[in-house]
Design a protein around this motif. Structure first.
Motif, mmCIF file in Angstrom:
data_model
loop_
_atom_site.group_PDB
_atom_site.id
_atom_site.type_symbol
_atom_site.label_atom_id
_atom_site.label_comp_id
_atom_site.label_asym_id
_atom_site.label_seq_id
_atom_site.Cartn_x
_atom_site.Cartn_y
_atom_site.Cartn_z
ATOM 1 N N GLY A 2 18.031 5.767 4.250
ATOM 2 C CA GLY A 2 19.399 5.246 4.283
ATOM 3 C C GLY A 2 19.488 3.836 3.737
ATOM 4 N N GLY A 3 18.547 2.978 4.110
ATOM 5 C CA GLY A 3 18.559 1.611 3.586
ATOM 6 C C GLY A 3 18.285 1.554 2.100
ATOM 7 N N ALA A 4 17.341 2.395 1.628
ATOM 8 C CA ALA A 4 17.043 2.427 0.189
ATOM 9 C C ALA A 4 18.260 2.907 -0.602
ATOM 10 N N PHE A 5 18.954 3.929 -0.074
ATOM 11 C CA PHE A 5 20.143 4.417 -0.765
ATOM 12 C C PHE A 5 21.249 3.363 -0.756
ATOM 13 N N ARG A 52 0.858 -1.184 0.000
ATOM 14 C CA ARG A 52 0.000 0.000 0.000
ATOM 15 C C ARG A 52 0.894 1.235 0.000
ATOM 16 N N GLY A 53 0.840 1.963 -1.106
ATOM 17 C CA GLY A 53 1.677 3.137 -1.225
ATOM 18 C C GLY A 53 1.584 3.734 -2.609
ATOM 19 N N GLU A 54 2.408 4.717 -2.876
ATOM 20 C CA GLU A 54 2.423 5.394 -4.173
ATOM 21 C C GLU A 54 2.861 4.424 -5.257
ATOM 22 N N PHE A 55 2.015 4.243 -6.277
ATOM 23 C CA PHE A 55 2.324 3.272 -7.324
ATOM 24 C C PHE A 55 3.545 3.691 -8.138
ATOM 25 N N PHE A 65 8.793 1.044 1.544
ATOM 26 C CA PHE A 65 7.390 0.972 1.949
ATOM 27 C C PHE A 65 7.274 0.449 3.387
ATOM 28 N N ARG A 66 6.406 1.073 4.122
ATOM 29 C CA ARG A 66 6.268 0.782 5.543
ATOM 30 C C ARG A 66 5.665 -0.587 5.804
#
Length: 274
Positions: free
Chosen positions: A151-154, A70-73, A231-232
């Motif tokens: 930070g994790g995404a980067f 659930r989030g921005e597509f 995403f959370r």
């Protein structure tokens, strides 16, 4: 006239090498276009075209894995496109570096490692800057972007770049021996990643049989883990960033040993007979 002062200390040699890498990186960035801003805009346009293509494709296919998140597509699409493009562009940049018999290597301060580092840093700079420009424009013009763990995404983006450089280094070491075969293998690897990188779905939706078809690919693990950081409410259970890291380290060691062996045996006459 052409005089190069050799450094007597380790620190002086490190600064000289860093300076060479910097100038070579600037040259790589500007090689795509004489104007550095236009070169960045070209990379932005490439990412926009790729992201738009997959956005439309996934919309027509019914947004396969997005119900699990659930989030921005659009952010879901970009979380797959950004690591994919960084990985693929890194492979092309490193595998295309000139071999040890390149005329540029005849200059005293220049060496193969400088060209490898400059190619890797150049592609990282261009791709990251293009990504930040796209995210900034979208956040300002459309809707604010919320990332659970930036930070994790980067870190996953850096891992995609690192594994791409490692794969490209292996291809670079093989290229003087089998230039045609390496070109074919590079294209095959890129085409396989169009499907097996997992850009269009998440690993949690795959069954055991399908998962085995994708689990070999480190980019598949990176993209899925990246979505877990973004995403959370998504928790990747079937992938691990450790696997991608160790695969990248192993390929890096193989590529460095192969490049060293190739540099000891490569000859200018090889190109003449072809």
């Amino acid at each position: 006239m052409f005089y190069f002062k050799r450094n007597q200390t380790l620190l002086g040699g490190a600064f000289t090498t860093a300076e060479l890498v910097f100038h070579a990186t600037v040259r790589k960035v500007r090689s795509q276009h004489p104007n550095a801003i236009v070169a960045i805009l070209i990379n932005v346009l490439q990412l926009v075209v790729m992201g738009t293509t997959f956005y439309l494709l996934m919309s027509l296919m019914g947004r396969g894995g997005i119900p699990k998140i659930r989030g921005e597509f659009l952010l879901y699409v970009l979380s797959g496109v950004f690591p994919f493009m960084l990985h693929i562009q890194s492979i092309g940049a490193i595998s295309g570096v000139g071999s040890a018999n390149n005329p540029m290597m005849l200059h005293s301060p220049m060496n193969v490692m400088v060209t490898i580092l400059s190619a890797a840093l150049g592609i990282l700079y261009k791709q990251l800057l293009a990504m930040f420009v796209i995210l900034f424009i979208y956040s300002v013009a459309v809707a604010p972007i919320e990332v659970q763990d930036p930070g994790g995404a980067f870190a996953m983006l850096i891992l995609a770049w690192f594994t791409g450089c490692a794969v490209g280094l292996v291809f670079m070491a093989m290229k003087p021996w089998f230039p045609t075969t390496v070109g074919m293998l590079t294209n095959i690897y890129r085409r396989l990643n169009m499907v097996f990188s997992g850009k269009m779905f998440v690993a949690n939706t795959l069954g055991g049989g399908l998962l085995m078809m994708f689990a070999w690919n480190p980019l598949f693990h990176i993209i899925d883990q990246c979505r877990g950081f973004i995403f959370r409410n998504y928790f990747p259970r079937n992938t691990s960033w450790d696997y991608a890291l160790w695969v990248g380290i192993a390929l890096l060691m193989i590529g460095l040993m192969g490049e060293f062996f190739t540099r000891q045996h490569v000859s200018q006459s090889w190109n003449a007979r072809r």
